[in-house]
Design an enzyme around this catalytic site. Sequence first.
Site: not given
Length: 400
Positions: A64, A117, A189, A214
């Site tokens: 983490r 988005y 983004d 993507k």
Amino acid sequence: MSDFHPNPDALRPESRIVHPPLAESVGSRPMGIPLHQSHLFAFDTSDELVRAFAGPGEAFFYNRFGNPTVRSLETAVADLERGAAAVATASGMGAINTVLLALLRSGDHVVAQRSLYGGTFAMLADLARRWGVEVTHVAGDDPGEVEAALRPNTRLLHLETVSNPTTRVTDLPGLIGVAKRAGVVSVVDNTFATPLLCRPIEHGADVVIHSATKYLGGHSDVLAGIAVFADAELHRKVWQFATELGASADPFAAWLTLRGLQTLALRVRRHCDTALDLATRLAAHPAVSAVHYPGLPTHPDHDLARGLLPAGHGGVLAFDLSGGREAARTFTESVRLASLAPSLGGVHTLVLHPASTSHRQLSDDELAAAGIGAGTVRVSVGIEHPEDLWADVEQALAKL
Ligand code: PLP
């Protein structure tokens, strides 16, 4: 220290089996990317373990907080984006939420693009509804509108380099410039553009986000995200919050993304070339009333794109079928080489009807304002041979 006990013969099988000797390459180095699929790291001394807790630059101790394979991905993408450091996450939404939640508090105001988005748009609406964050939406082409939207409590400007699905190009230098002068953090983004076509930090952005699911991963086999920071101090702040949130990338997801990244330049070149070819052919087809691709001189942002995306205009385009929704349904169900599927940025060509899927939550007025018609089809252009792709598109258009 070796992972194996100094005197294995003294151990019983039950103990030996959980402490196997691990082979390391001595005198050579792997050419493939090593995968550190371990969430935990052991130390020889307690002082070293204590030091590891001090920050992201220290030894790895628990995933983490950091992992060598994940760090390799963070370093590679930070380098491509010309940033100081990055935080890799379990998804693109994980990266977006980590950044928003780390940097905002109740009472803050966000200026965000309208054509975001859907997941980002929904998250901002949720922050407004349940967490007392105010949000003002603006278009992506008017710095004056951003200026007018600023308030004393504005903390963050959220943009996307290229909008989905109509591929409008955002005036990053203009909009980010307004935020910078007001001391507002700008987040971009950059999923659609990739760092090979646009590097928002070079235009003044503070944070760049990717859905690595993507183009960075590129093969439809991994869900991952990453946030790159221009400044090490901002990185440390968000990294600290990410360790609390628990949105870290899994090492195998980071490994798949790193492996995909090695061919990013080749893939992006091919996506751009084939998308321009397809856009040009579609524009000449009688069943098509409009094509949305910034590489076409008819696109409203063609001139802006020439400056912002000089190496190519990306692999996503949209086109409008004169026959409306029924024509879009027939087309998307008739393609054979392309697939009817959401998502984008992979090696396979995908088609989608935004009005009934990715943008179904928008009202008719909102769809019209976003330039999405009943007959709009989005294409994420893959790396197949352009002639095979056109043959497929042409036979599907012939069914209308
Ligand atoms: N940002 C953009 C521009 C996207 O298109 C997507 C997903 O489609 C996301 C973020 C979310 O990414 P993920 O699905 O990896 O959470």
